[in-house]
Every structure is written in structure tokens, then in C-alpha cells.
Design a protein around this motif. Structure first.
Motif, PDB file in Angstrom:
ATOM      1  N   TRP A 175     -54.645  -4.427   5.900  1.00 46.09           N
ATOM      2  CA  TRP A 175     -55.045  -5.577   5.278  1.00 46.09           C
ATOM      3  C   TRP A 175     -55.921  -5.200   4.253  1.00 46.09           C
ATOM      4  O   TRP A 175     -55.814  -5.768   3.055  1.00 46.09           O
ATOM      5  CB  TRP A 175     -55.403  -6.492   6.558  1.00 46.09           C
ATOM      6  N   TYR A 176     -56.792  -4.454   4.455  1.00 43.28           N
ATOM      7  CA  TYR A 176     -58.025  -4.287   3.462  1.00 43.28           C
ATOM      8  C   TYR A 176     -57.309  -3.387   2.197  1.00 43.28           C
ATOM      9  O   TYR A 176     -57.596  -4.060   1.146  1.00 43.28           O
ATOM     10  CB  TYR A 176     -58.951  -3.267   4.172  1.00 43.28           C
ATOM     11  N   CYS A 177     -56.641  -2.563   2.469  1.00 45.97           N
ATOM     12  CA  CYS A 177     -56.027  -1.837   1.273  1.00 45.97           C
ATOM     13  C   CYS A 177     -55.019  -2.764   0.292  1.00 45.97           C
ATOM     14  O   CYS A 177     -54.845  -2.473  -0.962  1.00 45.97           O
ATOM     15  CB  CYS A 177     -55.240  -0.488   1.628  1.00 45.97           C
ATOM     16  N   ALA A 178     -54.557  -3.659   0.972  1.00 48.54           N
ATOM     17  CA  ALA A 178     -53.673  -4.724   0.281  1.00 48.54           C
ATOM     18  C   ALA A 178     -54.564  -6.014  -0.119  1.00 48.54           C
ATOM     19  O   ALA A 178     -53.880  -6.767  -1.000  1.00 48.54           O
ATOM     20  CB  ALA A 178     -52.589  -5.395   1.098  1.00 48.54           C
ATOM     21  N   SER A 179     -55.925  -5.951   0.084  1.00 45.07           N
ATOM     22  CA  SER A 179     -56.628  -7.094  -0.112  1.00 45.07           C
ATOM     23  C   SER A 179     -56.975  -7.294  -1.524  1.00 45.07           C
ATOM     24  O   SER A 179     -57.190  -8.469  -2.251  1.00 45.07           O
ATOM     25  CB  SER A 179     -58.026  -7.202   0.781  1.00 45.07           C
ATOM     26  N   SER A 180     -57.043  -6.010  -2.456  1.00 44.20           N
ATOM     27  CA  SER A 180     -57.376  -6.207  -3.751  1.00 44.20           C
ATOM     28  C   SER A 180     -57.223  -4.883  -4.532  1.00 44.20           C
ATOM     29  O   SER A 180     -57.091  -3.886  -3.909  1.00 44.20           O
ATOM     30  CB  SER A 180     -59.113  -6.412  -3.808  1.00 44.20           C
ATOM     31  N   GLU A 181     -57.244  -4.932  -5.967  1.00 40.58           N
ATOM     32  CA  GLU A 181     -56.878  -3.625  -6.623  1.00 40.58           C
ATOM     33  C   GLU A 181     -58.153  -2.812  -6.356  1.00 40.58           C
ATOM     34  O   GLU A 181     -57.784  -1.478  -6.426  1.00 40.58           O
ATOM     35  CB  GLU A 181     -56.536  -4.159  -8.119  1.00 40.58           C
ATOM     36  N   GLU A 182     -59.177  -3.256  -6.198  1.00 41.23           N
ATOM     37  CA  GLU A 182     -60.471  -2.461  -6.001  1.00 41.23           C
ATOM     38  C   GLU A 182     -60.374  -1.653  -4.781  1.00 41.23           C
ATOM     39  O   GLU A 182     -60.641  -0.339  -4.752  1.00 41.23           O
ATOM     40  CB  GLU A 182     -61.597  -3.425  -6.025  1.00 41.23           C
ATOM     41  N   ALA A 183     -60.029  -2.470  -3.925  1.00 40.11           N
ATOM     42  CA  ALA A 183     -59.859  -1.745  -2.451  1.00 40.11           C
ATOM     43  C   ALA A 183     -58.781  -0.739  -2.624  1.00 40.11           C
ATOM     44  O   ALA A 183     -59.023   0.375  -1.909  1.00 40.11           O
ATOM     45  CB  ALA A 183     -59.422  -2.708  -1.423  1.00 40.11           C
ATOM     46  N   LYS A 184     -57.703  -0.984  -3.011  1.00 42.13           N
ATOM     47  CA  LYS A 184     -56.472   0.072  -3.266  1.00 42.13           C
ATOM     48  C   LYS A 184     -56.790   1.339  -3.688  1.00 42.13           C
ATOM     49  O   LYS A 184     -56.377   2.145  -3.346  1.00 42.13           O
ATOM     50  CB  LYS A 184     -55.412  -0.623  -3.955  1.00 42.13           C
ATOM     51  N   GLN A 185     -57.800   0.886  -4.810  1.00 44.50           N
ATOM     52  CA  GLN A 185     -58.109   2.395  -5.503  1.00 44.50           C
ATOM     53  C   GLN A 185     -59.555   3.104  -5.001  1.00 44.50           C
ATOM     54  O   GLN A 185     -59.720   4.009  -5.490  1.00 44.50           O
ATOM     55  CB  GLN A 185     -58.683   1.775  -7.181  1.00 44.50           C
ATOM     56  N   GLY A 186     -59.754   2.363  -3.810  1.00 47.09           N
ATOM     57  CA  GLY A 186     -61.036   2.980  -3.047  1.00 47.09           C
ATOM     58  C   GLY A 186     -60.566   4.470  -2.691  1.00 47.09           C
ATOM     59  O   GLY A 186     -59.255   4.650  -2.207  1.00 47.09           O
ATOM     60  N   LEU A 187     -61.559   5.318  -2.418  1.00 51.42           N
ATOM     61  CA  LEU A 187     -61.107   6.671  -1.734  1.00 51.42           C
ATOM     62  C   LEU A 187     -60.474   6.669  -0.312  1.00 51.42           C
ATOM     63  O   LEU A 187     -59.428   7.335  -0.234  1.00 51.42           O
ATOM     64  CB  LEU A 187     -62.330   7.434  -1.543  1.00 51.42           C
ATOM     65  N   TRP A 188     -60.913   5.702   0.482  1.00 54.21           N
ATOM     66  CA  TRP A 188     -60.383   5.775   1.925  1.00 54.21           C
ATOM     67  C   TRP A 188     -58.765   5.148   1.790  1.00 54.21           C
ATOM     68  O   TRP A 188     -58.007   5.885   2.477  1.00 54.21           O
ATOM     69  CB  TRP A 188     -61.112   4.572   2.671  1.00 54.21           C
ATOM     70  N   CYS A 189     -58.596   4.138   0.861  1.00 55.60           N
ATOM     71  CA  CYS A 189     -57.121   3.647   0.790  1.00 55.60           C
ATOM     72  C   CYS A 189     -56.215   4.868   0.092  1.00 55.60           C
ATOM     73  O   CYS A 189     -55.137   4.818   0.592  1.00 55.60           O
ATOM     74  CB  CYS A 189     -57.236   2.376   0.277  1.00 55.60           C
TER      75      CYS A 189
END
Length: 111
Positions: free
Chosen positions: A20-34
């Protein structure tokens, strides 16, 4: 309830939260964890027994290693960055899913 059952349910909920989180925004998707989670998922799908996938496994492993190296010039470590992302994701996820208060969302966030 058996501790194993609780653990399995929390693991499943954690995976749902990450998706859910990694698909929630481009910022999240580009985060290290995702980005790391995506590479780990790719790596886990490549069979060890298939030698034709060895170079692909090696390339993904190198990417994983590279992204976890200390930040040049200081700054937060990759581990700290991931911990912060996971905490942010869990907070947002649990705010949206009140029904999980007694289970997954009751467990503490990482430090």
C-alpha cells in the motif's frame, strides 16, 4: 492465540502495508525502503539452481549492496532512512485501518 499465528498475521499485514505505502505516491515509491523491497522481491523470484540467472542475481545483489552503503559526507544512514520510512508508513497505514488497533498496529514502531 498462539504466538506463531500472531506472528504470521503481523507478517502478512506488514506486507500489505508495504504494498500500500509503496503504491501510495511517487515519493514513497522512490524511497529507499520501497526500492530495496522491490529489488529483494525480484531477487527472491530468481532460482538459485538456474545458472542462466546468475548474472541477473549478481547485478541485483550489487544494487542492494550499493544502496545500503553509508551516505557520503555524513547524513542519516541507510538503515535509519529505512526505519524512518517504515515508521511513517505504519503510522499512516494504522491511521487508515482502525480495525487493526488490537493486532498489527498495536505492535510498536521500529525505533
Amino acid at each position: 492465540e498462539l504466538p506463531l499465528c500472531t506472528s504470521l498475521r503481523r507478517t502478512a499485514e506488514s506486507k500489505k502495508m508495504a504494498s500500500w505505502y509503496c503504491a501510495s505516491s511517487e515519493e514513497a515509491k522512490q524511497g529507499l525502503w520501497c526500492r530495496r523491497s522491490e529489488l529483494v522481491a525480484k531477487l527472491s523470484k530468481l532460482p538459485f539452481t538456474d545458472s542462466s540467472k546468475a548474472e541477473e542475481r549478481k547485478a541485483i545483489s550489487a544494487q542492494l549492496s550499493s544502496m545500503m552503503k553509508p551516505t557520503p559526507g555524513g547524513g542519516p544512514s541507510p538503515s535509519k532512512q529505512m526505519s524512518d520510512e517504515i515508521s511513517k508508513a505504519k503510522k499512516s497505514y494504522c491511521e487508515m485501518h482502525a480495525e487493526l488497533k488490537g493486532t498489527y498496529c498495536a505492535s510498536p514502531n521500529p525505533p
